[in-house]
Each structure stands twice: as structure tokens, then as C-alpha cells.
Design a protein around this motif. Structure first.
Motif, short mmCIF file in Angstrom:
data_model
loop_
_atom_site.label_atom_id
_atom_site.label_comp_id
_atom_site.label_asym_id
_atom_site.label_seq_id
_atom_site.Cartn_x
_atom_site.Cartn_y
_atom_site.Cartn_z
N SER A 1 -25.50 26.87 -100.08
CA SER A 1 -25.10 25.92 -100.90
C SER A 1 -23.51 25.86 -101.29
N ALA A 2 -22.94 24.83 -101.06
CA ALA A 2 -21.61 24.69 -101.28
C ALA A 2 -20.92 24.46 -102.74
N GLN A 3 -22.18 24.35 -103.61
CA GLN A 3 -21.91 24.14 -105.03
C GLN A 3 -20.77 23.09 -105.64
N TRP A 4 -20.74 22.13 -104.73
CA TRP A 4 -19.81 21.07 -105.05
C TRP A 4 -18.36 21.42 -105.18
N ASN A 5 -18.17 22.61 -104.49
CA ASN A 5 -16.92 23.30 -104.55
C ASN A 5 -16.33 23.32 -103.14
N ASP A 6 -14.83 22.69 -103.05
CA ASP A 6 -14.26 22.51 -101.55
C ASP A 6 -14.16 24.00 -100.89
N LEU A 7 -13.80 25.09 -101.66
CA LEU A 7 -13.50 26.31 -101.13
C LEU A 7 -14.81 26.91 -100.83
N ALA A 8 -15.61 26.74 -101.71
CA ALA A 8 -17.38 27.31 -101.22
C ALA A 8 -17.80 26.43 -99.84
N ARG A 9 -17.22 25.25 -99.97
CA ARG A 9 -17.72 24.48 -98.81
C ARG A 9 -17.09 24.78 -97.48
N LYS A 10 -15.98 25.24 -97.54
CA LYS A 10 -15.37 25.88 -96.41
C LYS A 10 -15.95 27.19 -95.91
N LYS A 11 -16.35 27.97 -96.80
CA LYS A 11 -16.84 29.21 -96.48
C LYS A 11 -18.19 29.13 -95.83
N VAL A 12 -18.80 28.04 -96.38
CA VAL A 12 -20.26 28.03 -95.98
C VAL A 12 -20.31 27.58 -94.47
N LYS A 13 -19.42 26.40 -94.13
CA LYS A 13 -19.25 26.22 -92.77
C LYS A 13 -19.02 27.27 -91.81
N GLU A 14 -18.01 28.15 -92.33
CA GLU A 14 -17.35 29.27 -91.52
C GLU A 14 -18.50 30.23 -91.46
N ALA A 15 -19.34 30.37 -92.43
CA ALA A 15 -20.31 31.52 -92.45
C ALA A 15 -21.52 31.00 -91.43
N VAL A 16 -21.68 29.69 -91.33
CA VAL A 16 -22.80 29.12 -90.59
C VAL A 16 -22.52 29.31 -89.20
N GLN A 17 -21.18 28.79 -88.80
CA GLN A 17 -20.74 28.88 -87.55
C GLN A 17 -20.60 30.39 -87.10
N GLN A 18 -20.29 31.39 -87.68
CA GLN A 18 -20.36 32.76 -87.55
C GLN A 18 -21.71 33.22 -87.14
N ARG A 19 -22.42 32.64 -87.99
CA ARG A 19 -23.99 33.35 -87.67
C ARG A 19 -24.46 32.67 -86.31
N LEU A 20 -24.25 31.37 -85.92
CA LEU A 20 -24.79 30.69 -84.73
C LEU A 20 -23.97 31.62 -83.69
N GLU A 21 -22.70 32.10 -83.71
CA GLU A 21 -22.09 32.91 -82.52
C GLU A 21 -22.47 34.25 -82.40
N THR A 22 -22.95 34.75 -83.48
CA THR A 22 -23.13 36.40 -83.43
C THR A 22 -24.56 36.70 -83.52
N GLN A 23 -25.34 36.13 -84.36
CA GLN A 23 -26.58 36.37 -84.77
C GLN A 23 -27.70 36.02 -83.74
N HIS A 24 -27.47 34.51 -83.32
CA HIS A 24 -28.13 33.94 -82.50
C HIS A 24 -29.71 33.80 -82.91
N ASP A 25 -29.74 33.68 -84.41
CA ASP A 25 -31.08 33.66 -84.82
C ASP A 25 -31.57 32.46 -85.48
N VAL A 26 -30.79 31.33 -85.33
CA VAL A 26 -31.08 29.94 -85.80
C VAL A 26 -31.35 29.11 -84.38
N ASP A 27 -32.75 28.25 -84.94
CA ASP A 27 -33.08 27.19 -83.87
C ASP A 27 -33.05 25.86 -84.37
#
Length: 375
Positions: free
Chosen positions: A106-132
Motif C-alpha cells: 500500500s502506497a498510503q496516498w503518499n508519493d514517497l511511499a508510492r515510489k518505494k512500493v514500485k521499486e520493491a515490486v520491481q525488485q521482487r520480480l527480478e530477484t525472487q521470481h515468486d509472483v505469477d
């Protein structure tokens, strides 16, 4: 018929049969294996919002009746938090779907948190490979997840105007093979046209956040086009509507409503903002109700707080449609090939006390369309 090379013909026939048998064997082995492999899912929301809770509840109920859950979901209401329901899904999913317990963002309606969420999801897809698959709630989250560098299926929901927000290419085509975004065309046009047919207003007030995303979230282009077609003057007031501080948002909206009263609007079209308490909603609407100004709300929750009219929230129905998309993707259908459009029945919510305060004698045809009465 005489065969010139019988040994070659026999060999080819035998090889062909062997290839067909091997192919059939591989297919039969593959189907059960695929069926046993759970689809691993994460969820990303723009911030806490009642509509998002209802969308996820709609998904849960559709999946339950499709035999993908081991228990009946909680009774549908707006009080269950989205994160809490996500964890419930994780605990009660069957063997074909897996709602990852650490996969709710959840980005909590916050621009900084929004950016962090996007980066976290992108990193997860690239490193953990556990999302379908990725379920997305809201315009802001939809913009971020649609921009990811991935071929993982992305299903965007609860977005006012996916096309205008640049999430989807058009109503009928997402523009990306891994993307599908639910759209309800002409939702706000139908609301304003119906409101106008009842009160024939000439000056309509509207409050919105004056940013590209803010204008898109409330469907401003559609509002302006409809007002222009009806010959209605649109009076604007700008305020921050999406912030993790609901009290701040309530104060902003209340101030705008006071300004619109001073500008002598004939009616007000209340747009969506972050979840507020019933008391906060009542406070924001009090200046309009005191001035006896008719109010139509994009969100039927506001009718409980004093808005005169709204179409009953279609978020649960949207969730059911999202579940349809999810199961189709699970079956191997390309997200881009799926239909993005849905349209819910036009049922009304009316606040009887506000109607009485306005002295509005509700037409019989309107009463017959009412699904929810509030006082």
C-alpha cells in the motif's frame, strides 16, 4: 496401388505414430502438473479506501463460488480492511491460487511511499521470481504497475479512467500483452445526466485535486464534457483529496463546499476522496445541506453522511469481474485478449432526511429504482 519404397513408407508411418504417442503422453502428464501448480499473487493499492475493500470482497466471493476458496468469505461490508481480507484469502485459498502473505503493498496516498512500493515490486520480480500475477487497486497504483518492466500479468481495478490515466491504450485494448484494466465507460456521464434530469441545474459545483492524476481520478474530462453538452456551467474548487491524513482532507473539502455556496451553485457533484469517518463526511456536507443545495455523490458511502443521491457502489461487482479475469489468466488466456469493459445495474441510494430538508418530493419512478435508503 503399388508402393515404390515400402520400407521407407513403413518407417515414416511408425515414426509419425511414435511422435504422436509421445506428444499425447507429454500433454497428459503436463495437464495435472499445471493444475497442481498454484498461481502466486500479490496485490498493490494506491492507499486505504473503502472501494478497494469492496472490490477485493467481490473477488473473494466470486472465487468462493468458483470453488477456489476453502471457506466462505466474510459478509460484504466496507468495514473489513483490504490488508486484513488479503491475509484471510492467503489462509483460505485452495491449491490453485496462492495469495502471498507478504505480497500486499500500500502506497498510503503518499508519493514517497508510492515510489518505494514500485521499486520493491520491481525488485521482487527480478530477484525472487515468486509472483505469477499482480492485482492492482487504484489509478496511481495502476500507473506504476503498468509501467513495470515485466511480462507478469497485471490486472488493474478501481480506476476511474484507465485510458485517460495512460494505463490502457483504449477501452477495448490495454496496449500491453501482460495487462488488462477494467473500465466502466461513461460512468460519470450517466450520473450527471441523471442528476440533471431531476434538478435541471445551471451551475454545478465540483471539488477535485488539481494535478494530472487528481483530475483523472475524478473523471474530470468526462464531467466537463457532460456539463458542456447539457449547457451547464461548471464551478471548480481545488483541494488535496488523497492524503493519508483523512482529517486534513475533510477540512479541505469542507472549505471548498463553503466557497461553492458563496458562488451560488445550484447543485454539487461530490467526487471521490480518501476514506473518511461518517462524522467527517457529515461535516464536509453540512455547508451544502444548510444552503439546501442538492448533492449527487460519486461514492454512495457519502449518502450515509448526508449526500442526497448516488448510484449504489459497484465495487463488489467490479471485483467479481476482476475474479473472472484472474481465472482466465490462470487458464492461460493472454491478459490483453480479455474484455476490459463492465457495466453494473443502475440502482440508487437516497438519503431521506436530506430529501425532506430540501423539500424534494421524490418521483415514483425514482423510488422504484432505489436500492438503499438512509436517514
Amino acid at each position: 496401388m503399388i508402393t515404390l519404397f515400402p520400407h521407407i513408407t513403413t518407417t515414416l508411418r511408425n515414426n509419425t505414430c511414435l511422435v504422436l504417442c509421445l506428444s499425447l503422453f507429454c500433454w497428459l502428464c503436463a495437464v495435472p502438473a499445471a493444475a497442481r501448480t498454484p498461481m502466486r499473487i500479490i496485490c498493490v493499492e494506491s492507499g486505504p479506501l473503502t472501494e478497494y475493500n469492496l472490490v477485493l470482497q467481490g473477488i473473494a466471493h466470486k472465487l468462493f463460488y468458483a470453488k477456489f476458496l476453502t471457506a466462505r468469505p466474510p459478509h460484504i461490508n466496507g468495514n473489513v480492511s483490504t490488508r486484513k481480507l488479503w491475509h484471510w484469502l492467503g489462509e483460505h485459498a485452495g491449491g490453485n491460487l496462492q495469495f502471498l502473505q507478504d505480497g500486499f503493498y500500500s502506497a498510503q496516498w503518499n508519493d514517497l511511499a508510492r515510489k518505494k512500493v514500485k521499486e520493491a515490486v520491481q525488485q521482487r520480480l527480478e530477484t525472487q521470481h515468486d509472483v505469477d500475477a499482480i492485482l492492482v487497486l487504484g489509478t496511481r497504483a495502476g500507473q506504476d504497475m503498468a509501467a513495470l518492466h515485466t511480462d507478469i500479468p497485471v490486472i488493474v481495478m478501481s480506476c476511474s479512467d484507465a485510458v485517460g490515466a495512460g494505463i490502457a491504450r483504449s477501452v477495448v485494448d490495454s496496449g500491453k500483452d501482460n495487462l488488462v484494466a477494467l473500465v466502466n465507460p461513461w460512468r460519470y456521464r450517466r450520473q450527471i445526466e441523471f442528476f440533471h434530469s431531476l434538478f435541471n441545474f445551471r451551475r454545478l459545483g465540483v471539488v477535485y485535486e488539481d494535478t494530472p492524476t487528481g483530475r483523472n481520478v475524478v473523471g474530470l474530462k468526462e464531467i466537463e464534457a457532460t456539463a458542456n453538452a447539457l449547457g451547464v456551467e461548471l464551478l471548480h474548487c481545488h483541494a488535496v483529496l488523497h492524503d493519508n491524513d483523512a482529517e486534513k482532507v475533510a477540512s479541505n473539502v469542507e472549505l471548498c463546499h463553503k466557497q461553492l455556496v458563496e458562488q451560488h451553485v445550484d447543485a454539487v457533484y461530490v467526487t471521490t476522496s480518501v476514506a473518511m469517518t461518517k462524522e467527517q463526511i457529515q461535516r464536509t456536507l453540512t455547508p451544502l445541506i444548510s444552503a439546501e443545495i442538492p448533492i449527487f455523490s460519486q461514492n454512495s458511502d457519502n449518502v450515509k453522511g448526508g449526500a442526497l443521491l448516488s448510484f449504489v457502489d459497484d465495487s463488489v461487482d467490479e471485483g467479481r469481474n476482476a475474479a473472472r479475469l484472474l481465472l482466465a489468466v490462470r487458464a492461460g488466456v493472454l491478459p490483453r485478449a480479455l474484455s476490459q469493459q463492465f457495466q453494473s445495474p443502475r440502482l440508487l441510494a437516497i438519503n431521506l432526511r436530506t430529501a425532506s430538508h430540501l423539500g424534494w418530493d421524490i418521483p415514483l419512478a425514482v423510488l422504484l429504482s432505489v436500492d438503499e435508503f438512509y436517514e
